[in-house]
Design an enzyme around this catalytic site. Structure first.
Site, mmCIF file in Angstrom:
data_model
loop_
_atom_site.group_PDB
_atom_site.id
_atom_site.type_symbol
_atom_site.label_atom_id
_atom_site.label_comp_id
_atom_site.label_asym_id
_atom_site.label_seq_id
_atom_site.Cartn_x
_atom_site.Cartn_y
_atom_site.Cartn_z
ATOM 1 C CG ASP A 1 4.955 -35.177 -46.801
ATOM 2 O OD1 ASP A 1 4.756 -34.775 -48.444
ATOM 3 O OD2 ASP A 1 5.203 -34.452 -45.998
ATOM 4 C CD GLU B 1 3.696 -27.975 -50.927
ATOM 5 O OE1 GLU B 1 3.564 -28.975 -50.783
ATOM 6 O OE2 GLU B 1 5.001 -27.260 -51.413
ATOM 7 C CE1 TYR C 1 -0.556 -30.558 -44.195
ATOM 8 C CE2 TYR C 1 -1.917 -31.930 -42.843
ATOM 9 C CZ TYR C 1 -1.324 -31.571 -43.655
ATOM 10 O OH TYR C 1 -1.015 -32.870 -44.730
ATOM 11 C CB SER D 1 9.250 -35.418 -46.425
ATOM 12 O OG SER D 1 8.494 -34.329 -47.408
ATOM 13 C CB SER D 2 13.142 -35.694 -42.029
ATOM 14 O OG SER D 2 12.689 -35.112 -40.826
HETATM 15 C C1 GLA Z 1 3.081 -32.044 -45.207
HETATM 16 C C2 GLA Z 1 2.611 -32.724 -45.777
HETATM 17 C C3 GLA Z 1 1.899 -33.402 -47.126
HETATM 18 C C4 GLA Z 1 1.471 -32.250 -47.854
HETATM 19 C C5 GLA Z 1 2.537 -30.522 -47.515
HETATM 20 C C6 GLA Z 1 1.803 -29.464 -48.022
HETATM 21 O O1 GLA Z 1 3.971 -32.273 -45.936
HETATM 22 O O2 GLA Z 1 2.993 -34.393 -44.444
HETATM 23 O O3 GLA Z 1 0.870 -34.178 -47.030
HETATM 24 O O4 GLA Z 1 -0.049 -31.856 -47.072
HETATM 25 O O5 GLA Z 1 2.814 -30.671 -46.309
HETATM 26 O O6 GLA Z 1 0.883 -29.723 -49.571
#
Ligand code: GLA
Length: 398
Positions: A185, A47, A234, A139-140
């Site tokens: 994703d 992650e 983020y 990840s929709s």
């Molecule tokens: C989100 C981002 C990914 C990744 C994760 C954390 O899902 O879209 O690219 O960075 O967070 O692992």
């Protein structure tokens, strides 16, 4: 101008359980020429490593976004979202961001960059939607982007290279929608495989599928907490990782990203960083090591060790990377008390969303009940639990 189909487009006869193909027929009065599906994903381990050119181990899940559609003879795109119960339309010659129908921007972005790369599209009528929970860290949005690219690819016979599709989908998210995600994703939504996880090197994009063992289930618990802080935090993490690389590089080793940093380098550079940067870097460096070990033990069948690595990953995300929250920690603690649980951790960007749990198959049902009950007792909140089946990506058939 849009032709007479618009009244049907604006008010489709939506029925519970109607398929996207049927909905297309009802909305546009003809059967679809093409139906494609793109899955959501759960990340087993690795992650916040993808944007540091590191390693990840996600699996595509049996929660999908489906696109159904037909070609038009002009350059218009008319699209209906079954999830938002709204329609939008745009011209392929002038693709702009839509501030109202923001759900359509993923498709607009993908279409725009395809055109920019020289793929001249003809217009289309389409319907899309599915059952990937939104804003839940599954990840929709990647599924919507990859689905859009797979849809154009199939409808217009573009013969796109799978890795090009992955990059295109990410570009739509980064540069059109404006979310600075890594590549994990989109990659897994396109290239996942049934009953397998996908081990990806986010630097050179080499990958291999790793079989998941029979007898264990991937169980996802949705905290129900929308990831409010996710985007701003983020971006802060991205910046901190960059800053940490600079500090470490200044102490000598020729490192370009945290991927290059060995524990030795990190320890040697400790004095050059404040405590926060140190912990951020420590998470990424240790998480990359955990992924490499996790792949090894998964391949050798040592699921106990795999579960321990998941647990360690959670601790690192909670304490060093500081992207967990009370609800995720509660779900993880409850999970670890249940019989048959091998490992439990938060999954995705954090600040809400889901946990992922590796649970022995025979214990999965009781697990789901106990965690749901415990979560309600502890926090007065409803968790949703999905027992997932690792699935094929949008560009993998059968
Ligand atoms: C989100 C981002 C990914 C990744 C994760 C954390 O899902 O879209 O690219 O960075 O967070 O692992």
């Amino acid at each position: 101008m849009i032709d007479g189909g618009i009244s049907r487009l604006a008010r489709p006869h939506r029925k519970v359980n109607v398929t996207i193909g049927e909905l297309f027929q009802q909305t546009f009065g003809a059967p679809p020429e093409v139906v494609v599906r793109a899955p959501g994903r759960v990340n087993l381990i690795g992650e916040h490593t993808d944007y540091n050119e590191g390693f990840v181990l996600p699996a595509a899940i049996d929660r999908m976004i489906t696109y159904a559609g037909r070609c038009r003879t002009d350059r218009r795109v008319r699209v209906y979202s079954s999830d938002f119960q709204a329609s939008a339309d745009f011209d392929l010659d002038d693709i702009q961001k839509d501030c109202q129908n923001t759900w359509s921007n993923y498709l607009r972005g993908v279409s725009k960059f395809l055109e920019a790369d020289g793929h001249r599209l003809t217009g289309a009528d389409m319907v899309f939607g599915g059952d990937v929970p939104r804003e839940a860290g599954l990840s929709s949005s990647a599924a919507v982007e990859v689905g859009a690219a797979a849809f154009w690819n199939r409808l217009q016979g573009l013969g796109l290279d799978p890795v090009y599709v992955v990059k295109l989908a990410r570009r739509a998210e980064n540069q059109f929608v404006g979310v600075p995600c890594g590549i994990m994703d989109q990659f897994i939504s396109a290239l996942g495989r049934r009953d397998h996880a996908l081990f990806l090197d986010c630097r050179d994009l080499t990958y291999r599928h790793v079989p998941l063992r029979a007898g264990v289930k991937i169980v996802v618990c949705n905290s129900g907490v929308k990831r409010a802080l996710a985007q701003s935090e983020y971006e802060v993490r991205l910046e901190q990782c960059r800053a940490a690389v600079e500090k470490i590089a200044a102490t000598g080793p020729p490192v370009k990203s945290l991927r290059d940093v060995r524990f030795l380098d990190l320890v040697a550079a400790r004095g050059a960083m404040d405590d926060v940067l140190w912990r951020r870097a420590h998470h990424v460096v240790s998480e990359n090591q955990r992924v490499l070990e996790a792949v090894m033990v998964l391949e050798s069948g040592d699921l106990e060790r795999f579960g321990e690595l998941m647990n360690e990953s959670h601790e690192s995300l909670r304490d060093d990377y500081e992207v967990s929250c009370k609800e995720l920690d509660t779900l993880v603690e409850l999970a670890r008390r249940q019989p048959g649980v091998l490992g439990a951790r938060m999954t995705g960007a954090g600040f809400g969303g889901c946990t992922v749990n590796l649970v022995r198959a025979e214990a999965a049902e009781n697990f789901a009940r106990a965690v749901t009950r415990g979560y309600e007792t502890a926090l007065g909140l409803q968790a949703e639990v999905y027992v997932c089946q690792a699935s094929d990506g949008a560009l993998v058939s059968g």
